[in-house]
Design an enzyme around this catalytic site. Structure first.
Site, PDB file in Angstrom:
ATOM      1  N   CYS A  13      36.044  66.522  -5.092  1.00  0.00           N
ATOM      2  CA  CYS A  13      35.983  65.299  -4.283  1.00  0.00           C
ATOM      3  C   CYS A  13      37.381  64.862  -3.867  1.00  0.00           C
ATOM      4  O   CYS A  13      38.101  64.225  -4.640  1.00  0.00           O
ATOM      5  CB  CYS A  13      35.293  64.192  -5.086  1.00  0.00           C
ATOM      6  SG  CYS A  13      35.242  62.634  -4.195  1.00  0.00           S
TER       7      CYS A  13
ATOM      8  N   CYS B 184      38.020  61.161  -3.889  1.00  0.00           N
ATOM      9  CA  CYS B 184      38.182  60.542  -5.223  1.00  0.00           C
ATOM     10  C   CYS B 184      39.573  60.848  -5.766  1.00  0.00           C
ATOM     11  O   CYS B 184      40.206  59.995  -6.378  1.00  0.00           O
ATOM     12  CB  CYS B 184      37.167  61.104  -6.225  1.00  0.00           C
ATOM     13  SG  CYS B 184      35.502  61.234  -5.619  1.00  0.00           S
ATOM     14  N   ASP B 185      40.040  62.068  -5.594  1.00  0.00           N
ATOM     15  CA  ASP B 185      41.226  62.534  -6.313  1.00  0.00           C
ATOM     16  C   ASP B 185      42.430  62.830  -5.426  1.00  0.00           C
ATOM     17  O   ASP B 185      43.517  63.122  -5.945  1.00  0.00           O
ATOM     18  CB  ASP B 185      40.871  63.806  -7.109  1.00  0.00           C
ATOM     19  CG  ASP B 185      39.747  63.538  -8.097  1.00  0.00           C
ATOM     20  OD1 ASP B 185      39.720  62.437  -8.661  1.00  0.00           O
ATOM     21  OD2 ASP B 185      38.885  64.411  -8.293  1.00  0.00           O
TER      22      ASP B 185
END
Ligand code: NDP
Length: 322
Positions: free
Chosen positions: A146, A149-150
């Site tokens: 992701c 997300c990261d």
């Protein structure tokens, strides 16, 4: 009939007219329609409340948003819309299903037991990994599925994205605005992504496309420091290449979250629940499947929402004729 709670000794069992599992566009849309039809739906949000769109950035192709909309914001609006009509939205995920006969019995991880006259399965799909031992070894240490997300952790660094579809292009584009350099590792000699995404990737100077490359391993002392690749794997001119990278992102598709239902419903070779006649009907009366868990073809937010609507309408019809 309203939802009722049966307080028998032992496990409490709650009787509901319509149980919805999943909180992506399919689940929430089903909740909107089922609430408005007076089915008093109960929805369990599952492991990722809001579904896959909460982990994406801008959604440009959901009708009604000429300027695009952030995935998380779209899902928040859908949740509020379902709430507005009285859907009972709960956190928790199903851990067991007994669909041997209606009412269908579903266990929730909170310990709650639900007995449902109709069941709408909208459990979506989960990101796939390549299956390399190194993906587990470096989980949380440079491996991610992701980018939104990261990606933040890779500001100014070098990353690789694996995949050649729309998700891979989207992830590479997102990362290109943060990272210094992005390698897009594609196993074929072309991108299968849509034209607009292909063009955007090719026009982005800090994305380097590596066609006909397969990732076969990762290396690094404490975290990912590089990836081992095979160029033209299995061909006479196969070559081993190593690239120094700080982050390794997977974008190679998804697996439908259908395990709980495989004993009761028909699924295809990849695990997608098979529905009947282009409608969200399954082979069990009163059990419907909507969204990505049953859609190997389109997998769009708008098609998921549409099938959630259809599932709720089918649930209503089923209850009327039962
Ligand atoms: P796709 O199934 O479309 O693409 C998966 C990609 O991963 C393919 O390029 C595939 O390669 C590659 N792949 C699969 N397994 C491996 C492996 N073991 N090793 C290396 N590569 C592998 O999935 P997506 O998640 O990209 O997209 C799913 C759906 O969602 C599509 O319909 C897409 O259009 C849609 N989507 C739309 C977006 C948008 O419009 N903004 C954004 C994201 C997704 P190969 O081509 O060789 O099979």
């Amino acid at each position: 009939m309203e939802s009722t709670k049966e307080t028998t000794p032992g496990t409490p069992r709650e009787h509901v007219r319509c149980l919805i599992l999943g909180s992506g566009p399919a689940g929430y849309t089903a909740a909107v329609y089922a609430s408005r039809a007076g089915l008093n739906p109960v929805l369990y949000a599952g492991i990722q409340p809001g579904g896959q769109l909460t982990a994406t950035t801008e959604v440009e192709n959901f009708p009604g948003y000429p300027q695009g909309v952030q995935g998380a914001s779209l899902m928040e609006d859908l949740r509020k819309q379902a709430e507005r009509f009285g859907a009972d939205l709960r956190s928790g995920m199903a851990t067991r299903a007994d669909l041997s006969f209606p009412p269908y019995r579903i266990s929730i991880d909170s310990g709650q037991e639900i007995e449902a006259e109709t069941l709408i399965i909208a459990t979506g799909a989960t990101a796939r990994y390549l299956g390399l031992a190194d993906e587990r070894k470096y989980a949380g240490l440079g491996v991610s599925a992701c980018a939104t997300c990261d990606g933040f952790f890779y500001r100014g660094r070098t990353v690789a994205v694996v995949g050649g579809g729309d998700t891979a292009c989207e992830e590479a584009l997102y990362l290109s605005s943060l990272a210094r350099k992005v390698y897009l590792i594609v196993r074929k000699d072309y991108l299968r992504a849509s034209r607009v995404m292909r063009e955007r990737v090719m026009q982005t100077p800090n994305i380097r496309l590596l066609f006909e490359h397969n990732a076969v391993g990762l290396y690094g002392e404490k975290g990912v420091e590089g990836v081992h690749l095979l160029y033209r794997q299995g061909e006479a001119d196969e070559q081993r290449v190593s690239l120094a990278i700080d982050g390794f992102f997977l974008a190679i598709g998804h697996t439908p979250n259908s395990d709980l239902f495989k004993a009761w419903l028909d699924t295809d070779a990849r695990g997608y629940i098979q529905t009947l006649g282009g409608r969200p009907l399954t082979r069990l009366p009163g059990v419907f499947a909507a969204g990505d868990v049953a859609d190997p073809h389109y997998r769009q937010a708008v098609t998921a929402a549409a099938s959630g609507c259809m599932a709720a309408m089918e649930a209503d019809r089923y209850l009327l004729t039962k």
